[in-house]
Design an enzyme around this catalytic site. Structure first.
Site, short mmCIF file in Angstrom:
data_model
loop_
_atom_site.label_atom_id
_atom_site.label_comp_id
_atom_site.label_asym_id
_atom_site.label_seq_id
_atom_site.Cartn_x
_atom_site.Cartn_y
_atom_site.Cartn_z
N LEU A 67 -24.67 -39.67 -14.84
CA LEU A 67 -26.00 -39.00 -14.75
C LEU A 67 -26.87 -38.66 -16.14
O LEU A 67 -27.10 -38.54 -16.74
CB LEU A 67 -26.27 -38.04 -13.88
CG LEU A 67 -26.22 -38.47 -12.09
CD1 LEU A 67 -26.30 -37.73 -11.02
CD2 LEU A 67 -26.38 -40.29 -11.89
N GLY A 70 -23.03 -34.23 -21.90
CA GLY A 70 -23.84 -32.59 -22.67
C GLY A 70 -21.52 -32.84 -23.03
O GLY A 70 -20.35 -32.89 -22.79
N GLY A 71 -21.29 -31.66 -24.41
CA GLY A 71 -20.30 -30.92 -24.69
C GLY A 71 -19.12 -30.53 -23.79
O GLY A 71 -18.10 -30.02 -24.26
N GLY A 73 -19.29 -31.25 -20.37
CA GLY A 73 -18.44 -31.78 -19.82
C GLY A 73 -19.80 -32.77 -19.30
O GLY A 73 -20.67 -33.46 -19.96
N VAL A 75 -21.51 -35.20 -15.57
CA VAL A 75 -21.84 -34.59 -14.15
C VAL A 75 -22.44 -36.01 -13.67
O VAL A 75 -23.32 -36.61 -14.62
CB VAL A 75 -23.63 -34.02 -14.55
CG1 VAL A 75 -24.07 -34.24 -12.96
CG2 VAL A 75 -23.48 -33.05 -14.62
N LYS A 90 -20.05 -32.65 -11.12
CA LYS A 90 -19.82 -32.02 -12.34
C LYS A 90 -18.38 -32.04 -13.20
O LYS A 90 -17.19 -30.56 -11.56
CB LYS A 90 -20.14 -30.23 -12.57
CG LYS A 90 -20.39 -29.61 -14.42
CD LYS A 90 -21.00 -28.85 -14.16
CE LYS A 90 -21.04 -27.96 -16.01
NZ LYS A 90 -21.58 -26.98 -15.45
N ASP A 185 -30.04 -16.68 -19.09
CA ASP A 185 -29.96 -17.27 -19.50
C ASP A 185 -31.85 -18.42 -18.63
O ASP A 185 -31.48 -19.08 -18.05
CB ASP A 185 -29.30 -18.47 -19.75
CG ASP A 185 -29.57 -19.69 -20.28
OD1 ASP A 185 -30.23 -18.91 -21.91
OD2 ASP A 185 -29.20 -20.66 -20.70
#
Length: 511
Positions: A67, A70-71, A73, A75, A90, A185
């Site tokens: 799906l 990224g840096g 991991g 998904v 994940k 965040d």
């Protein structure tokens, strides 16, 4: 997801604006032709030029399409072997599985989300380890879009629409804070607008995402953040986060203020920029007022201003208190907002100060450079306020201060001479400042013109605020004055200057 490895920024060597923006991208893949796109419910990711291989199994889940990646991991779409339930799984990248801090943070995220059983927080169904030792967790698969994507497509929201999103987000934060969890965040890409077919075709469920950088307010739990690291997304950081100071739940209240401003205006109060510029804006910039950029009630200004107070003790004490303030501001609005009274114009004089740096100096700023930049504007502000000027615009690396110009000619001429002398004196004093970095340069311009203000005295427009019209196209070191500023003044009344049109450069040396 805001990944700890990407968005935990060492304070002494902050990343470039490009790097910061890169980790804020949302990257999804379609799931089947014509079907809704399953979106990573854990936040933003980055596409790699070549995706890593997907493991075949994760516990009881058969893994399928990638799906997002990224840096930190990946998904992956998962399906329970017995029940057929579809989930998002994940998994950290294999090469990071031996990093004890990354694994600890991954497990912290599982702990945080599992402790929050709340309708506006995604649910974890299972967690475990792959045969190669990597941890994983399976979460509900959300279909829809992030608030960030929604704003990019449709633009700013009405106050009522913004309130409808704030209510579930604040509910989720209240639950998190009750468990001693700070999100740290809060931003549009971490708010997911999920389709909810069980509640109607157009119904949506608002989900607060990405607890990967959440902090547990439990002294018995070791911190996973080094003391000199900044955690979060730069443009949405509270001042205490930016300064790598201890934080509590009021950092999330600040984030709610930024989120509300962004929804009402369509963009954050502080545009993406290099780290030192952002730091200047957050710590020294003017307070953001959404009513100056969108047709909303000034009552909403007070909500944003309080939530984004630089001092945490001045913010709302809880997410529910913030929501109550916002709800009151929205519901008190009249159905038809009357046009504001016309702005009043007044003659004024102004000094514009801009901090310049050598090419490339901000790409990898060192502490000496940052310390010098951070010291300039507060010193300039104190000096100009002592001269009777007040702030009209502040943008982090620049500021415009103004004062009224008397109508009487002799008094108006005296006011212009005073301002020119103040500009020269300010440049002289700042040039002699302690710790002056040779890569930092100062540009000052002086001008006289009209300022239009509202009934509260806030500057709204006028040619004095039209900086490109009277400042150099390519600012350079020194003190400049517009032709209007010098028109009719006796040249012998103050230091010599060399004319050039439409600006003159002034000499800071005595005549």
């Amino acid at each position: 997801m805001a990944r700890p490895d990407d968005e935990t920024l060492p304070s002494p060597t902050p990343p470039s604006a490009t790097e910061v923006e890169a980790v804020a991208l949302t990257d999804t893949l379609p799931h089947g032709h014509g079907n809704p796109r399953p979106v990573d419910p854990f936040g933003p990711t980055l596409r790699r030029s070549g995706p890593r291989p997907v493991p075949p199994l994760a516990g009881d889940y058969v893994l399928g399409a990638l799906l997002a990646e990224g840096g930190f991991g990946m998904v992956v779409l998962g399906e329970h072997a017995a029940t057929g339930q579809r989930v998002a799984v994940k998994i950290p990248h294999l090469e990071l599985a031996t990093n004890a801090q990354i694994v600890a943070r991954f497990e912290r995220e599982i702990e945080v989300i599992r402790s929050l059983v709340h309708p506006n927080v995604a649910t974890i169904y299972d967690a475990g380890r792959l045969p190669d030792g990597r941890p994983f967790f399976a979460m509900e698969l959300l279909e829809g879009e992030t608030l960030d994507a929604h704003l990019s497509t449709y633009g700013r929201l009405t106050p009522q629409e913004a309130l409808a999103i704030l209510e579930p987000v604040c509910s989720a934060l209240d639950a998190a804070h009750a468990h001693g969890i700070i999100h740290r965040d809060i931003k549009p890409s971490n708010v997911f607008l999920a389709r909810d077919p069980t509640a109607g075709a157009d119904a949506r469920r608002v989900v607060l995402l990405d607890f990967g950088v959440a902090k547990l307010l439990d002294v018995s739990v070791p911190s996973l953040t080094a003391s000199r690291q900044i955690v979060g997304t730069l443009a949405y950081l509270s001042p205490e986060q930016l300064l790598a100071q201890p934080v509590d739940m009021r950092a999330d209240i600040y984030g709610l203020g930024v989120l509300l401003f962004t929804m009402l205006v369509g963009q954050p109060p502080i545009a993406p920029a290099a780290f030192p510029v952002l730091k200047q804006l957050l710590l020294h910039g003017g307070a953001p007022r959404p009513s100056l950029q969108a047709a909303v009630s000034p009552a909403l200004d007070e909500v944003v201003l309080r939530a984004m107070s630089r001092n945490a003790k001045d913010r709302h004490p809880s997410a529910s208190a913030f929501l109550a303030h916002a709800r009151g501001a929205v519901t008190s609005e009249r159905p038809t907002v009357a046009a504001p009274p016309p702005a009043a114009g007044r003659r004024a004089v102004g000094i514009y100060l801009e901090i310049l740096t050598d090419p490339g100096a901000l790409d990898a700023p060192d502490p000496a450079l940052l310390d010098d930049i951070e010291a300039i504007l507060p010193a300039a502000r104190a000096r100009l306020e002592a001269e009777g000027l007040t702030s009209a615009l502040e943008t982090g690396m620049s500021m415009l201060f103004t004062r009224d110009r008397p109508v009487e000619r002799h008094l108006g001429d005296a006011a212009r001479l005073q301002i020119l002398g103040a500009a020269l004196a300010l440049h002289h004093d700042l040039d002699k400042r302690p710790g002056r970095d040779p890569r930092v340069h100062l540009h000052l311009s002086a001008h006289t013109g009209e300022v239009r203000t509202n009934t509260e005295g806030t500057a709204l427009g006028g040619d004095l605020l039209d900086l490109p019209a009277w400042t150099p196209e390519a600012p350079e070191e020194g003190v400049f004055a517009s032709g209007a500023m010098l028109h009719g003044l006796a040249q012998g009344a103050w230091p010599a200057f060399a004319p050039c049109s439409p600006l003159v450069r002034l000499s800071a040396e005595p005549s």
